[in-house]
Design a protein around this motif. Structure first.
Motif, PDB file in Angstrom:
ATOM      1  N   ARG A 145       0.835  -1.212   0.000  1.00  0.00           N
ATOM      2  CA  ARG A 145       0.000   0.000   0.000  1.00  0.00           C
ATOM      3  C   ARG A 145       0.868   1.259   0.000  1.00  0.00           C
ATOM      4  NH1 ARG A 145      -3.095  -3.410   3.216  1.00  0.00           N
ATOM      5  NH2 ARG A 145      -2.205  -2.662   5.174  1.00  0.00           N
ATOM      6  N   SER A 146       1.926   1.220   0.810  1.00  0.00           N
ATOM      7  CA  SER A 146       2.817   2.368   0.909  1.00  0.00           C
ATOM      8  C   SER A 146       3.490   2.652  -0.446  1.00  0.00           C
ATOM      9  CB  SER A 146       3.858   2.073   1.995  1.00  0.00           C
ATOM     10  OG  SER A 146       4.892   3.011   1.968  1.00  0.00           O
TER      11      SER A 146
ATOM     12  N   SER B 230      10.151  17.608  -3.194  1.00  0.00           N
ATOM     13  CA  SER B 230       8.821  17.211  -2.732  1.00  0.00           C
ATOM     14  C   SER B 230       8.743  16.961  -1.227  1.00  0.00           C
ATOM     15  CB  SER B 230       8.376  15.944  -3.473  1.00  0.00           C
ATOM     16  OG  SER B 230       9.239  14.880  -3.118  1.00  0.00           O
ATOM     17  N   ALA B 231       9.897  16.902  -0.565  1.00  0.00           N
ATOM     18  CA  ALA B 231       9.888  16.585   0.868  1.00  0.00           C
ATOM     19  C   ALA B 231       9.320  17.753   1.671  1.00  0.00           C
ATOM     20  CB  ALA B 231      11.293  16.242   1.342  1.00  0.00           C
TER      21      ALA B 231
ATOM     22  N   GLU C 237       6.682   8.374   2.847  1.00  0.00           N
ATOM     23  CA  GLU C 237       5.402   8.778   3.450  1.00  0.00           C
ATOM     24  C   GLU C 237       5.610   9.849   4.520  1.00  0.00           C
ATOM     25  OE1 GLU C 237       2.182   5.915   4.526  1.00  0.00           O
ATOM     26  OE2 GLU C 237       3.631   4.421   3.850  1.00  0.00           O
ATOM     27  N   LEU C 238       6.632   9.640   5.365  1.00  0.00           N
ATOM     28  CA  LEU C 238       6.906  10.608   6.426  1.00  0.00           C
ATOM     29  C   LEU C 238       7.268  11.962   5.835  1.00  0.00           C
ATOM     30  CD1 LEU C 238       8.948   8.433   8.963  1.00  0.00           C
ATOM     31  CD2 LEU C 238       6.643   9.350   9.278  1.00  0.00           C
TER      32      LEU C 238
ATOM     33  N   ALA D  15       3.196  11.240   8.133  1.00  0.00           N
ATOM     34  CA  ALA D  15       2.744  10.086   8.922  1.00  0.00           C
ATOM     35  C   ALA D  15       2.823   8.838   8.055  1.00  0.00           C
ATOM     36  CB  ALA D  15       1.306  10.294   9.396  1.00  0.00           C
ATOM     37  N   ILE D  16       2.880   7.671   8.714  1.00  0.00           N
ATOM     38  CA  ILE D  16       2.866   6.436   7.947  1.00  0.00           C
ATOM     39  C   ILE D  16       1.583   5.667   8.229  1.00  0.00           C
ATOM     40  CG2 ILE D  16       5.334   6.109   7.581  1.00  0.00           C
ATOM     41  CD1 ILE D  16       5.444   4.357  10.041  1.00  0.00           C
TER      42      ILE D  16
END
Lengths: 290, 217
Positions: free
Chosen positions: A21-22, A136-137, A258-259, A264-265
């Motif tokens: 999913r991630s 993008s971070a 994700e982080l 959040a994950i």
């Protein structure tokens, strides 16, 4: 929009479904569309070679044939799937006897070895690019001091040009750096975690995985990052395999994405070694960490 | 075949007689070289390994690099470079009955480091199959578990992790070995409770069965 075919593999379909999913979520964010191979099967992993050489080639060839039908390059997120598919794909392309054998066994499916098999790090490097990753971070990952753990099968495939340096790969370190985390240098990037004997010889696996964890702690890291579901699970299990084991949370590379992207994950609850402290330490978007 | 009878290297007597005379379990041949009689190992085991693995083992010059990099060498009864040396010497039984074949984790470190490009991990993998076939295997757990995994793929098309591990534990009568670990994994959603069946599993099953029932290596 970039399209890749992919098959999650048996681990991502069950014990590490949160990685699947991630991975989809993060790649979708960057405009990389994944199309799952229809009716993919197990690649035979490490089990098939003990049984029969032809079985190794045929099981891996089935997914390669499905990917060739799609006409897209193939992403294999699991290192065992990647190594197996990559090696067999090249063998099919270069060895006529193997090609004939697998095509005869799999008919009406057929393959020529024309598809390129890629791993997660390659996909991020080639289709997203370090600059875009860095731009993008949104969330500051300064508190994360991670060692990148590549394991055996990502860079060690015999007869196949390695996607990164065999002994000291750097792809994941570059990505961690671009995301704003601290990539801690260490010596155990490609040591074996012993995943092959977790069930049949637990003591040996416990020792190998335990040693990797201890080295990560000694290197001054607070997290381990990997792309292989077998490595992740094995290192995550270290608290059960060994008493008083050093234990750092073991993240999939896409979870670090994700982080950085969302703060959040999603699969935090799936970690056997809690990842909550790291998740909580991530700052708000644009804000300063400390 | 690297050993060939040339005008210089000539086999004087059949290997069988010499084997009986030497009292050793390995095959040897006697050759005449510059008026001297030399005894050397018969290369049949080397040929067997090279043929089935596709690896040129005879190029080894014993630099020990494979053993130095092996993460489990200290647990081996015969370390990797010695396995290669024994293959060249024709010590079939010694190699095929060694525990080392099953200590190996197939991490491929030895193979990528070999200066002569010998894929040692693959040699060990080939020797495993030969040792099972010859009934010499020192440990059977690995092959047994690998067989269960392939059984599972044969049935479902994908590996059913939980079912495979349970079958293994039941057959070893280790009912509670994974209890704490397993409960934690279930609690965390790290175990797929149901198997995944692919649609075309019937075809795949037939393919796998045909290969398994074949005699190839």
């Amino acid at each position: 929009m970039i399209a890749l075919s992919y098959y999650p593999g048996c681990s991502l379909a069950s014990s590490s479904s949160f990685y699947d999913r991630s991975l989809r979520k993060v790649l979708a964010y960057y405009g990389v569309a994944l199309s799952e191979l229809d009716d993919w099967s197990c690649c035979g992993g490490a089990a098939a070679p003990t049984i029969h050489q032809d079985l190794t080639d045929v099981l891996a060839a089935r997914n390669i044939a499905l990917a060739e039908r799609e006409g897209l390059h193939l992403l294999a997120p699991c290192s065992a799937c990647y190594a197996r598919s990559k090696a067999v794909s090249l063998k099919i392309a270069t060895d006529r006897a193997t090609r004939d054998m697998v095509n005869q066994a799999l008919a009406p499916l057929s393959c020529t070895g024309s598809v390129e098999v890629k791993n997660v790090i390659e996909v991020f490097m080639q289709y997203v690019g370090v600059e875009r990753i860095a731009a993008s971070a949104a969330h500051k990952l300064g508190p994360i001091r991670a060692v990148s753990y590549y394991g055996c099968l990502l860079t060690r495939i015999m007869g196949v040009p390695s996607s990164d340096d065999t002994e000291d790969p750097t792809g994941m370190d570059v990505i961690l750096d671009a995301l704003g985390a601290v990539a801690v240098p260490w010596q155990y990037k490609t040591e074996c975690c012993g995943a092959g004997s977790t069930i049949t010889d637990r003591e040996r696996t416990a020792e190998l995985s335990g040693r990797i964890m201890t080295m990560a702690v000694r290197a001054g890291a607070n997290a381990v990052v990997t792309t292989c579901p077998l490595c992740q699970l094995n290192l995550d299990l270290v608290v059960h395999l060994r008493k008083n084991a050093a234990a750092l949370p073991v993240f999939f590379l896409t979870e670090i994405f994700e982080l950085a992207l969302f703060g959040a994950i999603e699969g935090g609850g799936r970690h056997l070694i809690s990842a909550d402290d790291i998740e909580r330490s991530i700052g708000a978007p644009g804000g300063d960490h400390q | 075949m690297i050993w060939q009878a040339s005008p210089v290297f000539r086999i004087r007597r059949p290997a069988k007689d010499l084997r009986a005379a030497s009292g050793k379990s390995i095959d040897i041949i006697e050759i005449k070289f510059k008026n001297k009689n030399l005894i050397m190992p018969h290369p049949s085991f080397l040929d067997e390994i090279e043929k089935y693995s596709g690896v040129t083992v005879a190029q080894c010059y014993q630099c020990y690099r494979c053993t130095n990099g092996c993460p489990v060498a200290r647990d081996m009864d015969i370390v990797p470079h010695r396995v290669i040396a024994y293959i060249i010497k024709g010590e079939r039984e010694k190699v095929l009955s060694s525990k080392a074949l099953w200590t190996c984790l197939q991490c491929i470190t030895c193979s990528v480091r070999c200066p002569n490009g010998i894929d040692i991990a693959r040699v060990i993998e080939t020797a495993r199959r030969l040792s099972i076939e010859s009934g010499l295997a020192a440990r059977r757990d690995t092959r047994f578990f690998d067989g269960l995994m392939i059984d599972s793929v044969e049935r479902h098309g994908r590996l059913y992790e939980l079912g495979t591990i349970m079958r293994y534990r039941l057959s070893k009568k280790e009912f509670f070995k994974d209890a704490a670990l397993g409960l934690d994994m279930i609690r965390r959603g790290r175990i797929g409770l149901a198997p995944h069946n692919i649609r075309d599993r019937k075809t795949l099953r037939a393919i796998i069965r045909e290969i398994r029932e074949g005699t190839g290596k």
